[in-house]
Design an enzyme around this catalytic site. Sequence first.
Site, mmCIF file in Angstrom:
data_model
loop_
_atom_site.group_PDB
_atom_site.id
_atom_site.type_symbol
_atom_site.label_atom_id
_atom_site.label_comp_id
_atom_site.label_asym_id
_atom_site.label_seq_id
_atom_site.Cartn_x
_atom_site.Cartn_y
_atom_site.Cartn_z
ATOM 1 N N GLU A 114 0.819 -1.212 0.000
ATOM 2 C CA GLU A 114 0.000 0.000 0.000
ATOM 3 C C GLU A 114 0.859 1.270 0.000
ATOM 4 O OE1 GLU A 114 -2.758 -0.728 3.300
ATOM 5 O OE2 GLU A 114 -4.052 -1.793 1.892
ATOM 6 N N ASP A 124 -8.369 -9.068 3.639
ATOM 7 C CA ASP A 124 -8.131 -7.958 4.563
ATOM 8 C C ASP A 124 -9.248 -7.806 5.599
ATOM 9 O OD1 ASP A 124 -7.209 -5.703 5.767
ATOM 10 O OD2 ASP A 124 -7.757 -4.327 4.150
ATOM 11 N N GLU A 169 -13.029 -2.399 11.480
ATOM 12 C CA GLU A 169 -12.922 -1.597 10.254
ATOM 13 C C GLU A 169 -14.016 -1.930 9.249
ATOM 14 O OE1 GLU A 169 -9.141 -1.967 8.280
ATOM 15 O OE2 GLU A 169 -9.818 -0.872 6.502
#
Length: 695
Positions: free
Chosen positions: A294, A368, A396
Site C-alpha cells: 500500500e 483484509d 474496520e
Amino acid sequence: MSLSDEDGYDLWLRYRKTDDAARLTQYRDAIKRAVVLGASATAEIIRRELARALPVMLDRAVPILDQPDNDALIVGTVDELKTIGVSIPQNDSRNLGDDGFIITSNLQSSISDLRIIIAANSASATLTGAFHFLRLLQTHQDIRALDISSRPRIRRRILAHWDNLDGSIERGYAGRSLWNWDELPKTIDPRYHDYARAGASIGINGTCLNNVNADSKSLTTEYLEKAAALADAFRPYGIRVYLSLPFAAPIRLGGLRTNDPRDPAVAAWWQRKVDEIYRLIPDFGGFQVKVNSEGQPGPHDYGATHADGANTLADALAPHGGIVLWRAFVYDTNVDADRAKCAYKEFVPLDGKFARNVFVQVKNGPIDFQPREPFHPLFGALKQTPLALELQITQEYLGQSTHLVYLGGMWKEVLDSDTMEIASSQSFDSAAQSAAPLKTRRAMTRVAQVVDGSLYDHADSCVIGVANTGTDRNWCGHHFAQANWYAFGRLAWDCDLSADAIADEWIRLTWSNDARVVGAIKTMMLGSWEACINYMTPLGLHHLMREQHHYGPDPGFNAAPRPDWNNVYFHRADARGLGFDRTRTGSDAVSEYHSPLREQFDNITTCPEKFLLWFHRVPWDYRLRSGRTFWEELQHRYNAGVAFVEEMRDIWQSLQPRIDPARHAHVSARLEQQLENAREWRAVCLDYFGKCVRS
Ligand code: GCW
C-alpha cells in the site's frame, strides 16, 4: 430497583458487592485478610487491586497485611512463598514457565489453615493470577476447592495500535490516541496505568505503540524518550513496548543515500538505532514492519527480498533479545492478478531464509479483515518460520464502533480451522505420527497449533490484535466493543476457550450475573457476527464496503486506480452469476491450501456455503442445500441478517429494567443505527445484484 448510571470506564474490572447471598458468605469465610509478598512495583499493584476489589465485593473491610497469618489469602512468587515456608511442588512450578500461575485453595503448607494461594514464577504472572482470582469472584464461582494451573500457549500477546503521532488513529473509532505524544515524556496520564491494568487483567503482555504506516519521527531520540516513558509506565504490569518501523529511516533520519538492507552502512545505522532503543527501553520487544505494501517503501525497491530486509533488523535486535514482526500483508499486482494469492507466492519461497528472531505476521484471512474469510493459506505452508497471527479488534469492515458484532466466534473459526497439513510435516516423529489416532493428528494441525508453535516446533509464538481503544470515556466507542478487546486477550491466553464461555464471562463482568441478563445478552452476542455477515457479505462475498472509510455498502464501486481496490473486482456480478472464481480453472487460489482442503474448496458441491462466492462463480439459478436457488438464498441471507438486528434491538429493549439507564440508552441508540444500516445494506446490495439477475 433503579440502577445508577455507568459510563463504561471500568471495563470488565467492575467490582460490585456480591449479590448472591450464599456466595457472599463463602467469600467472606474464605477471605478474611490478604497478604501480598514482595516489594516490587508489581506487588504494589496487586496490593492496590485487592484493596480496591475485595472490600467492595465482600462488602466489608479486608485488611492487606505485610506478614502472613492464618486465614489469609496469599499472593506471591514461588521464591517469595518459599521464604515463608510454603513450597509449590517443583513439577507444578516448572510447568508454569514465566507467565503461568496457579491458584489453589487446598495446598498443604506449614502454616495451618492457609486458605488460598496465588503463585507464579514472576511478579507479573502473579498479577495475572490475582486478576484471574478476582474474576472468579466477580463471576460468582465456587472457590472452595480451587486447583487452577494456567499457562498461555502463545508467548507474545500484543495489542497493535495504528496510532499516528498527531493523535489520530488509522481505523480508530473511539476517539483519539491514548498516547499524548506532546506531553510525553514528562506527563504520565493516569489513563496509561488504567490501560496497562486492563491489558494485564486479560494477560496481554505487549503493546505496539504506533501505526504500521510508520512515521520516521517515531525513531528520533525525542520520540524514543517518549516511548520509553510509556514503557516505564507499562513495565510493572508485565507489558513490553514494541514499535512499528519506518523502513525509510536510514535515508530520512540517518541522511544515508539508500535504505537497501544489504548495504553495510544501512545495517550499521540500524544497529546504532537499535542499541539506542535498548539504552532507553531495556526490555524493548521489537519491530513490527509493513513494507512494499500500500505504497510503503521496502526492500523490493532495491531488488532485495523480504528476508534481506527482515534479517538486517533481526541481526541488530538479536543481541538484545528483540524480535521482528514482518508483515505478510502484501499484494503486488505483478505477483498475481488474484490479490488473495500474493502473500503466499511471495513468502513460501522464502521459508528457511529468515533469521531465527523473525516472525512473519499474517492476517487471519488472505484479503483484509473482511466479515468472514477462509483462513490464510500461509498457515500450514510456512514451516521453518514462526507465524504471528494478526487479528483486527477494531471493526474496520464490521460496522466500526456503531455495530454490535462480537468477534469471538470469528477468531475461533480461524484458530480451529484445520490446515490439513499432516503428511508433509517434517518435524513430526513419523513413528509417533502414524501411531497417533487420526483424530489427535487432526487436532494438532489447526491454525491454533501453527500459531502456538507446536506444529513445527517453534519455541516463540505470537498473536497480535489491532486495538479498538481510544480516548472515548468507555475506551472502545461501543460498550459491546469492549467484549472484543476482552475476547482477544482471553483467546490469546487460551485459544481453547469457546466464544460462548468468553462471552459468558464478559457479560457477568460487564453487565450482571443475573441469569436473565446473561442469557439474553449472550443470545445477542453469539448471533451478532453471523448476522453482520448476512446483512453485509453473505455466502462468501467480500469487500463491498464504500471506499476509503469502509462503512456502508457500495457494490458497484469501480473507480479506483487499481483493479483490486474496486468492489466489482471482488464479486464480478453479471447476468450469469456472482462470485470470484478461485478454482483450479479460475485463479487457482484453492491450490494454496493442502489436500484435501483444496479439492473441497474447488468443488462447488463440497465447498462450504459460507465460502461459496469466495471460491466460485455461482449461477443465479444454482440450487443450494436449502433447496432455494442461489438468488433466493442470497435474499434470504440479507433478510436473516436484518431480522437478527431487529431481534437484538427487541432483546435489548426487554432488558431495560436490569441495565443502568446510561449504558442502556447508549447501546439502544447504536442498535437503532445498526438496524438502519443493515436495512440499507440489504436494499443496496439486493437492488444492485437484482439488476444483474434481471439483465
Ligand atoms: O485493512 C487495511 C486498512 C489500512 C491498513 C492496512 C494494513 C494500516 O484499510 O488502513 O493500514 O490494512 O493492515 O496495513
